[in-house]
Motif scaffolding. Structure first.
Motif, PDB file in Angstrom:
ATOM      1  N   ARG A 142      69.587  19.065  67.967  1.00 43.59           N
ATOM      2  CA  ARG A 142      70.986  18.763  68.178  1.00 43.59           C
ATOM      3  C   ARG A 142      71.024  18.062  69.681  1.00 43.59           C
ATOM      4  NH1 ARG A 142      70.936  19.428  63.799  1.00 43.59           N
ATOM      5  NH2 ARG A 142      71.980  20.828  62.395  1.00 43.59           N
ATOM      6  N   LYS A 143      72.276  17.637  70.045  1.00 41.82           N
ATOM      7  CA  LYS A 143      72.551  17.058  71.131  1.00 41.82           C
ATOM      8  C   LYS A 143      72.618  18.156  72.481  1.00 41.82           C
ATOM      9  CE  LYS A 143      77.404  16.803  70.440  1.00 41.82           C
ATOM     10  NZ  LYS A 143      78.026  17.624  71.559  1.00 41.82           N
ATOM     11  N   ARG A 196      70.241  17.805  81.093  1.00 40.54           N
ATOM     12  CA  ARG A 196      70.613  16.930  81.771  1.00 40.54           C
ATOM     13  C   ARG A 196      71.444  17.538  82.957  1.00 40.54           C
ATOM     14  NH1 ARG A 196      72.582  11.598  81.937  1.00 40.54           N
ATOM     15  NH2 ARG A 196      70.383  10.999  80.761  1.00 40.54           N
ATOM     16  N   ALA A 197      72.144  18.576  82.580  1.00 46.15           N
ATOM     17  CA  ALA A 197      72.961  19.372  83.372  1.00 46.15           C
ATOM     18  C   ALA A 197      72.200  20.322  84.174  1.00 46.15           C
ATOM     19  CB  ALA A 197      74.052  20.130  82.666  1.00 46.15           C
ATOM     20  N   LYS A 198      70.935  20.559  83.813  1.00 48.24           N
ATOM     21  CA  LYS A 198      70.123  21.506  84.469  1.00 48.24           C
ATOM     22  C   LYS A 198      70.630  22.965  84.424  1.00 48.24           C
ATOM     23  CE  LYS A 198      67.921  18.354  87.708  1.00 48.24           C
ATOM     24  NZ  LYS A 198      67.546  17.979  88.942  1.00 48.24           N
ATOM     25  N   ASN A 224      60.167  23.063  65.553  1.00 53.56           N
ATOM     26  CA  ASN A 224      61.353  22.564  66.308  1.00 53.56           C
ATOM     27  C   ASN A 224      61.846  21.257  66.024  1.00 53.56           C
ATOM     28  OD1 ASN A 224      63.187  22.952  68.599  1.00 53.56           O
ATOM     29  ND2 ASN A 224      61.499  22.311  69.974  1.00 53.56           N
ATOM     30  N   HIS A 225      62.920  20.771  66.623  1.00 56.58           N
ATOM     31  CA  HIS A 225      63.272  19.224  66.382  1.00 56.58           C
ATOM     32  C   HIS A 225      63.538  19.042  64.822  1.00 56.58           C
ATOM     33  CE1 HIS A 225      61.629  18.545  70.710  1.00 56.58           C
ATOM     34  NE2 HIS A 225      62.924  19.214  70.671  1.00 56.58           N
ATOM     35  N   TYR A 226      63.964  20.085  64.107  1.00 48.35           N
ATOM     36  CA  TYR A 226      64.010  19.761  62.692  1.00 48.35           C
ATOM     37  C   TYR A 226      65.356  18.988  62.304  1.00 48.35           C
ATOM     38  CZ  TYR A 226      63.846  20.219  57.683  1.00 48.35           C
ATOM     39  OH  TYR A 226      64.033  20.063  56.126  1.00 48.35           O
ATOM     40  N   ASP A 227      65.349  18.206  61.483  1.00 49.46           N
ATOM     41  CA  ASP A 227      66.284  17.348  60.895  1.00 49.46           C
ATOM     42  C   ASP A 227      66.004  16.847  59.695  1.00 49.46           C
ATOM     43  OD1 ASP A 227      68.697  15.635  60.305  1.00 49.46           O
ATOM     44  OD2 ASP A 227      68.685  14.556  62.145  1.00 49.46           O
ATOM     45  N   CYS A 287      76.405  27.083  70.206  1.00 51.64           N
ATOM     46  CA  CYS A 287      75.807  25.917  69.527  1.00 51.64           C
ATOM     47  C   CYS A 287      74.902  26.170  68.306  1.00 51.64           C
ATOM     48  CB  CYS A 287      75.406  24.714  70.393  1.00 51.64           C
ATOM     49  SG  CYS A 287      73.795  25.199  70.924  1.00 51.64           S
ATOM     50  N   GLU A 288      74.603  25.627  67.415  1.00 52.02           N
ATOM     51  CA  GLU A 288      73.572  25.707  66.380  1.00 52.02           C
ATOM     52  C   GLU A 288      72.271  26.072  67.091  1.00 52.02           C
ATOM     53  OE1 GLU A 288      73.411  26.336  63.117  1.00 52.02           O
ATOM     54  OE2 GLU A 288      75.669  26.084  63.009  1.00 52.02           O
ATOM     55  N   GLN A 289      71.720  25.265  67.957  1.00 57.45           N
ATOM     56  CA  GLN A 289      70.539  25.824  68.684  1.00 57.45           C
ATOM     57  C   GLN A 289      70.557  27.317  69.346  1.00 57.45           C
ATOM     58  OE1 GLN A 289      70.494  22.153  70.783  1.00 57.45           O
ATOM     59  NE2 GLN A 289      68.506  21.582  69.919  1.00 57.45           N
ATOM     60  N   SER A 290      71.516  27.545  69.997  1.00 53.56           N
ATOM     61  CA  SER A 290      71.784  28.772  70.579  1.00 53.56           C
ATOM     62  C   SER A 290      71.675  29.951  69.534  1.00 53.56           C
ATOM     63  CB  SER A 290      72.792  28.870  71.362  1.00 53.56           C
ATOM     64  OG  SER A 290      72.813  27.921  72.591  1.00 53.56           O
TER      65      SER A 290
END
Length: 416
Positions: free
Chosen positions: A381-382, A389-391, A349-352, A401-404
């Motif tokens: 990704r952001k 933040r938006a819950k 996870n959180h790979y960059d 998005c890329e994560q989805s």
């Protein structure tokens, strides 16, 4: 209108089709794993063989639609439309509807034994909660809607792609949602999963999962479960919220009979309601982790890989140390209680890659571990931070998005 097609003896045909009918055709063809042009060909062939006219279909607002058909089929279809006194647009719409009627949406495949996925790592901050939520959301998405998935080589083969047909194994595919009934269990007293999904932790003076595990239940566990409302999940995604009394769980379990089975005893009351239960574990190697590991063990008559532990790591050195401690605890459970606990895989996870050699070399080190193997690499990704933040569920907040996209691939890897 037709034009030659270089692929065999087919010709390109351009007509019109209502957008709603075209979308339904596209989804259904993917569900049955056939090409749209083959579905249209089968529909026209079936329509031409009917002994009577069908009821008209509303084709208002029909838009341009192109497909490839055998050379002789289109001409025969044109003649049949003229003989039956219907426009070609109407005839094509009826043909598509005939195919849809003959090929109903396949039923969602349900596991014979509820799948129990224990998402864990005793190291905090690796993103266990995000993986739990995202995988659960991907498992619950609407099976009647196409969603973008980055298909791995394995999944491309499962979809019967040929290795030499020019298919990019990392390309996006539009695939139906998995349609599973999913329960997310926030097993962490910090309650990150609960808060990320816009829910409130359970009050300390009420009932909780901890009470049920300790034998002090105050009511039905189902009364504590809340739905995650979004149309893409269609009532299939539920959450058992956290309660801060879970900070005392290890102390309370110390005096419980067969404490390693406490989580299983608590959740057994709701298992029949779900296809998949995902446990978001705390960063701990205590009794709660023993109970979670035991819950994910392979049950009698359960196939290997149906349930087990999913370990979340990062591409950096400290994750390797934490991984060693966790697997040692799992191996002790296996040996001491003679359990079959399957590893469902590793999620990096959180790979960059922009973080340089440490990230890329660490990723390669994880890839070199063949058992458990890496089943997902999720980028940093952001959108995930924005969804928190938006819950809101990530797949509802930013479904493309890329994560989805990567989380959908992960859900399919651990569901095969």
């Amino acid at each position: 209108m037709t034009s030659p097609d270089t692929r065999g003896d087919r010709e390109k045909v351009v007509s019109k089709l209502p957008s709603w009918l075209r979308q339904e055709l596209k989804i259904r063809a993917v569900q049955h794993r056939i090409d749209m042009q083959d579905a249209v060909e089968a529909g026209i062939t079936a329509w031409r063989g009917l002994g009577s006219n069908l009821s008209p279909i509303d084709t208002s607002g029909a838009e341009s639609f192109a497909t490839f058909l055998p050379e002789e089929l289109w001409e025969g279809f044109r003649a049949d439309c003229k003989d039956r006194g219907v426009s070609m647009i109407q005839g094509l719409a009826q043909s598509v509807q005939v195919w849809l009627d003959n090929h109903p949406a396949p039923a969602v495949k349900r596991p014979a034994i509820v799948r129990r996925i224990v998402v864990c790592n005793q190291k905090g901050g690796v993103g266990k909660t995000a993986i739990t939520a995202g995988a659960g959301e991907a498992l619950a998405e609407d099976p009647g809607v196409l969603v973008p998935v980055r298909v791995s080589k394995h999944f491309a083969a499962m979809m019967q792609e040929q290795p030499d047909n020019g298919h990019d194994p990392l390309a996006l595919e539009d695939l139906p949602g998995l349609g599973q009934r999913v329960l997310l269990v926030d097993f962490d007293p910090q309650g990150h999963l609960t808060k990320q999904l816009g829910q409130e932790p359970l009050p300390m003076d009420g009932d909780s999962l901890t009470n049920h595990m300790a034998g002090d239940a105050k009511g039905d566990l189902r009364d504590l479960i809340v739905p995650i409302d979004d149309t893409r999940f269609g009532g299939r995604l539920h959450l058992l919220p956290a309660c801060t009394d879970a900070f005392l769980l290890d102390v309370r379990l110390a005096s419980v009979r067969a404490r390693e089975a406490a989580l299983e005893r608590a959740l057994s009351a709701v298992e029949s309601d779900y296809d998949v239960i995902l446990i978001d574990c705390p960063p701990s190697l205590g009794l709660s982790m023993d109970a979670a590991s035991y819950y994910g063990r392979r049950r009698p008559d359960e196939v290997s890989g149906n349930s087990g532990v999913l370990i979340v790591v990062q591409a950096e050195d400290s994750s390797a140390d934490a991984y060693g401690l966790l697997t040692s605890q799992i191996e002790d459970m296996r040996n001491d209680l003679a359990l079959d606990i399957d590893y469902l895989g590793l999620v990096v996870n959180h790979y960059d890659a922009r973080r340089g050699f440490i990230a890329t070399s660490s990723l390669q080190s994880w890839m070199d571990i063949k058992d458990p193997r890496v089943v997902g690499v999720i980028g940093d990704r952001k959108e995930q931070k924005e969804a928190v933040r938006a819950k809101l569920p990530l797949l509802a907040y930013a479904p493309r998005c890329e994560q989805s996209v990567a989380l959908r691939a992960l859900a399919r890897e651990i569901s095969k």
